[in-house]
Motif scaffolding. Sequence first.
Motif, PDB file in Angstrom:
ATOM      1  N   SER A   1       2.237  -9.180 -11.346  1.00  0.00           N
ATOM      2  CA  SER A   1       1.584  -8.312 -12.335  1.00  0.00           C
ATOM      3  C   SER A   1       1.322  -6.921 -11.763  1.00  0.00           C
ATOM      4  CB  SER A   1       0.262  -8.930 -12.792  1.00  0.00           C
ATOM      5  OG  SER A   1       0.487 -10.124 -13.488  1.00  0.00           O
ATOM      6  N   LEU A   2       0.876  -6.865 -10.522  1.00  0.00           N
ATOM      7  CA  LEU A   2       0.615  -5.566  -9.882  1.00  0.00           C
ATOM      8  C   LEU A   2       1.912  -4.788  -9.677  1.00  0.00           C
ATOM      9  CD1 LEU A   2      -2.025  -6.673  -7.232  1.00  0.00           C
ATOM     10  CD2 LEU A   2      -2.469  -5.384  -9.337  1.00  0.00           C
ATOM     11  N   LEU A   3       2.948  -5.479  -9.231  1.00  0.00           N
ATOM     12  CA  LEU A   3       4.235  -4.814  -9.034  1.00  0.00           C
ATOM     13  C   LEU A   3       4.805  -4.315 -10.359  1.00  0.00           C
ATOM     14  CD1 LEU A   3       5.854  -7.176  -6.391  1.00  0.00           C
ATOM     15  CD2 LEU A   3       5.021  -4.839  -6.019  1.00  0.00           C
ATOM     16  N   LYS A   4       4.650  -5.104 -11.412  1.00  0.00           N
ATOM     17  CA  LYS A   4       5.128  -4.681 -12.734  1.00  0.00           C
ATOM     18  C   LYS A   4       4.419  -3.390 -13.160  1.00  0.00           C
ATOM     19  CE  LYS A   4       5.825  -6.301 -17.427  1.00  0.00           C
ATOM     20  NZ  LYS A   4       5.715  -7.417 -18.364  1.00  0.00           N
ATOM     21  N   ARG A   5       3.126  -3.308 -12.890  1.00  0.00           N
ATOM     22  CA  ARG A   5       2.366  -2.104 -13.230  1.00  0.00           C
ATOM     23  C   ARG A   5       2.900  -0.893 -12.455  1.00  0.00           C
ATOM     24  NH1 ARG A   5      -3.812  -2.806 -14.136  1.00  0.00           N
ATOM     25  NH2 ARG A   5      -2.956  -3.558 -16.091  1.00  0.00           N
ATOM     26  N   MET A   6       3.426  -1.139 -11.261  1.00  0.00           N
ATOM     27  CA  MET A   6       3.994  -0.055 -10.454  1.00  0.00           C
ATOM     28  C   MET A   6       5.478   0.155 -10.756  1.00  0.00           C
ATOM     29  SD  MET A   6       2.240  -0.236  -6.684  1.00  0.00           S
ATOM     30  CE  MET A   6       2.768  -1.877  -6.221  1.00  0.00           C
ATOM     31  N   ASP A   7       6.014  -0.630 -11.708  1.00  0.00           N
ATOM     32  CA  ASP A   7       7.428  -0.566 -12.095  1.00  0.00           C
ATOM     33  C   ASP A   7       8.344  -0.905 -10.912  1.00  0.00           C
ATOM     34  OD1 ASP A   7       9.401  -0.273 -14.044  1.00  0.00           O
ATOM     35  OD2 ASP A   7       9.753   1.819 -13.515  1.00  0.00           O
TER      36      ASP A   7
ATOM     37  N   GLN B   1       0.831  -1.212   0.000  1.00  0.00           N
ATOM     38  CA  GLN B   1       0.000   0.000   0.000  1.00  0.00           C
ATOM     39  C   GLN B   1       0.867   1.264   0.000  1.00  0.00           C
ATOM     40  OE1 GLN B   1      -2.284   1.060   3.573  1.00  0.00           O
ATOM     41  NE2 GLN B   1      -4.056   1.279   2.200  1.00  0.00           N
ATOM     42  N   LYS B   2       1.928   1.253   0.771  1.00  0.00           N
ATOM     43  CA  LYS B   2       2.830   2.408   0.822  1.00  0.00           C
ATOM     44  C   LYS B   2       3.434   2.684  -0.556  1.00  0.00           C
ATOM     45  CE  LYS B   2       7.053   3.954   3.093  1.00  0.00           C
ATOM     46  NZ  LYS B   2       8.137   3.596   4.006  1.00  0.00           N
ATOM     47  N   LEU B   3       3.891   1.619  -1.219  1.00  0.00           N
ATOM     48  CA  LEU B   3       4.473   1.771  -2.554  1.00  0.00           C
ATOM     49  C   LEU B   3       3.434   2.265  -3.561  1.00  0.00           C
ATOM     50  CD1 LEU B   3       6.634  -1.475  -2.600  1.00  0.00           C
ATOM     51  CD2 LEU B   3       7.482   0.884  -2.472  1.00  0.00           C
ATOM     52  N   ARG B   4       2.224   1.733  -3.468  1.00  0.00           N
ATOM     53  CA  ARG B   4       1.155   2.151  -4.382  1.00  0.00           C
ATOM     54  C   ARG B   4       0.850   3.636  -4.199  1.00  0.00           C
ATOM     55  NH1 ARG B   4      -3.906   3.227  -3.623  1.00  0.00           N
ATOM     56  NH2 ARG B   4      -4.113   2.164  -1.629  1.00  0.00           N
ATOM     57  N   LYS B   5       0.762   4.063  -2.959  1.00  0.00           N
ATOM     58  CA  LYS B   5       0.450   5.473  -2.692  1.00  0.00           C
ATOM     59  C   LYS B   5       1.590   6.398  -3.102  1.00  0.00           C
ATOM     60  CE  LYS B   5      -3.036   4.829   0.823  1.00  0.00           C
ATOM     61  NZ  LYS B   5      -3.467   5.124   2.200  1.00  0.00           N
ATOM     62  N   GLN B   6       2.823   5.943  -2.946  1.00  0.00           N
ATOM     63  CA  GLN B   6       3.972   6.737  -3.388  1.00  0.00           C
ATOM     64  C   GLN B   6       3.924   6.998  -4.889  1.00  0.00           C
ATOM     65  OE1 GLN B   6       7.409   4.502  -2.137  1.00  0.00           O
ATOM     66  NE2 GLN B   6       7.441   5.445  -0.111  1.00  0.00           N
ATOM     67  N   ARG B   7       3.326   6.068  -5.615  1.00  0.00           N
ATOM     68  CA  ARG B   7       3.212   6.204  -7.069  1.00  0.00           C
ATOM     69  C   ARG B   7       1.894   6.841  -7.496  1.00  0.00           C
ATOM     70  NH1 ARG B   7       6.940   3.091  -5.682  1.00  0.00           N
ATOM     71  NH2 ARG B   7       8.608   2.368  -7.033  1.00  0.00           N
ATOM     72  N   HIS B   8       1.124   7.295  -6.519  1.00  0.00           N
ATOM     73  CA  HIS B   8      -0.151   7.991  -6.758  1.00  0.00           C
ATOM     74  C   HIS B   8      -1.098   7.166  -7.628  1.00  0.00           C
ATOM     75  CE1 HIS B   8       1.790  11.427  -4.914  1.00  0.00           C
ATOM     76  NE2 HIS B   8       2.784  11.298  -5.777  1.00  0.00           N
ATOM     77  N   LEU B   9      -1.170   5.863  -7.326  1.00  0.00           N
ATOM     78  CA  LEU B   9      -2.070   4.967  -8.050  1.00  0.00           C
ATOM     79  C   LEU B   9      -3.259   4.603  -7.173  1.00  0.00           C
ATOM     80  CD1 LEU B   9       0.432   2.449  -9.661  1.00  0.00           C
ATOM     81  CD2 LEU B   9      -1.161   3.896 -10.893  1.00  0.00           C
ATOM     82  N   SER B  10      -4.429   4.708  -7.724  1.00  0.00           N
ATOM     83  CA  SER B  10      -5.619   4.248  -7.008  1.00  0.00           C
ATOM     84  C   SER B  10      -5.668   2.720  -7.102  1.00  0.00           C
ATOM     85  CB  SER B  10      -6.882   4.838  -7.621  1.00  0.00           C
ATOM     86  OG  SER B  10      -7.091   4.305  -8.917  1.00  0.00           O
ATOM     87  N   THR B  11      -6.393   2.104  -6.193  1.00  0.00           N
ATOM     88  CA  THR B  11      -6.550   0.650  -6.273  1.00  0.00           C
ATOM     89  C   THR B  11      -7.276   0.273  -7.558  1.00  0.00           C
ATOM     90  OG1 THR B  11      -8.511   0.798  -4.862  1.00  0.00           O
ATOM     91  CG2 THR B  11      -6.454   0.175  -3.800  1.00  0.00           C
ATOM     92  N   LYS B  12      -8.200   1.108  -7.990  1.00  0.00           N
ATOM     93  CA  LYS B  12      -8.945   0.826  -9.219  1.00  0.00           C
ATOM     94  C   LYS B  12      -8.013   0.808 -10.429  1.00  0.00           C
ATOM     95  CE  LYS B  12     -12.770   2.387 -12.066  1.00  0.00           C
ATOM     96  NZ  LYS B  12     -13.819   3.375 -12.266  1.00  0.00           N
ATOM     97  N   LYS B  13      -7.175   1.820 -10.533  1.00  0.00           N
ATOM     98  CA  LYS B  13      -6.244   1.918 -11.658  1.00  0.00           C
ATOM     99  C   LYS B  13      -5.233   0.773 -11.627  1.00  0.00           C
ATOM    100  CE  LYS B  13      -4.130   4.409 -14.926  1.00  0.00           C
ATOM    101  NZ  LYS B  13      -4.677   4.633 -16.223  1.00  0.00           N
ATOM    102  N   LEU B  14      -4.744   0.455 -10.443  1.00  0.00           N
ATOM    103  CA  LEU B  14      -3.759  -0.606 -10.312  1.00  0.00           C
ATOM    104  C   LEU B  14      -4.342  -1.980 -10.648  1.00  0.00           C
ATOM    105  CD1 LEU B  14      -0.906  -1.459  -9.448  1.00  0.00           C
ATOM    106  CD2 LEU B  14      -1.793  -1.657  -7.126  1.00  0.00           C
ATOM    107  N   ALA B  15      -5.542  -2.253 -10.171  1.00  0.00           N
ATOM    108  CA  ALA B  15      -6.153  -3.572 -10.317  1.00  0.00           C
ATOM    109  C   ALA B  15      -6.718  -3.835 -11.708  1.00  0.00           C
ATOM    110  CB  ALA B  15      -7.269  -3.734  -9.285  1.00  0.00           C
ATOM    111  N   GLU B  16      -6.983  -2.789 -12.453  1.00  0.00           N
ATOM    112  CA  GLU B  16      -7.662  -2.911 -13.748  1.00  0.00           C
ATOM    113  C   GLU B  16      -7.059  -4.000 -14.636  1.00  0.00           C
ATOM    114  OE1 GLU B  16      -8.545  -0.009 -17.528  1.00  0.00           O
ATOM    115  OE2 GLU B  16      -8.383   0.894 -15.542  1.00  0.00           O
ATOM    116  N   GLY B  17      -7.876  -4.976 -14.989  1.00  0.00           N
ATOM    117  CA  GLY B  17      -7.468  -6.046 -15.876  1.00  0.00           C
ATOM    118  C   GLY B  17      -6.644  -7.142 -15.222  1.00  0.00           C
ATOM    119  N   ILE B  18      -6.352  -7.001 -13.933  1.00  0.00           N
ATOM    120  CA  ILE B  18      -5.539  -8.002 -13.246  1.00  0.00           C
ATOM    121  C   ILE B  18      -6.373  -8.763 -12.215  1.00  0.00           C
ATOM    122  CG2 ILE B  18      -3.531  -8.414 -11.766  1.00  0.00           C
ATOM    123  CD1 ILE B  18      -2.260  -5.908 -13.083  1.00  0.00           C
ATOM    124  N   LEU B  19      -7.048  -8.034 -11.347  1.00  0.00           N
ATOM    125  CA  LEU B  19      -7.928  -8.632 -10.352  1.00  0.00           C
ATOM    126  C   LEU B  19      -8.865  -7.566  -9.832  1.00  0.00           C
ATOM    127  CD1 LEU B  19      -6.017  -9.319  -7.017  1.00  0.00           C
ATOM    128  CD2 LEU B  19      -5.211  -7.789  -8.740  1.00  0.00           C
TER     129      LEU B  19
END
Length: 68
Positions: free
Chosen positions: A54-60, A14-32
């Motif tokens: 897959s989620l980590l790849k989307r966050m680079d 969650q910390k990494l996702r927020k650092q990248r300013h990604l919503s859960t919706k945007k991150l999850a799209e097409g994956i889960l």
Amino acid sequence: MDKNTVNQAGIVFQKLRKQRHLSTKKLAEGILSVSSVNKFETGKTKLSFFKLGSLLKRMDISLDDYYE
């Protein structure tokens, strides 16, 4: 994986996702589902290696970097 490890994995994720300013919706799209991401971040469920990758790849983020 014990409950504490699952909780820590979700907190870091969650910390990494927020650092990248990604919503859960945007991150999850097409994956889960968004709810699966939310449950993982709060330690209520685990993710498969492939879904997490897959989620980590989307966050680079590499799996190695995530586990450090």
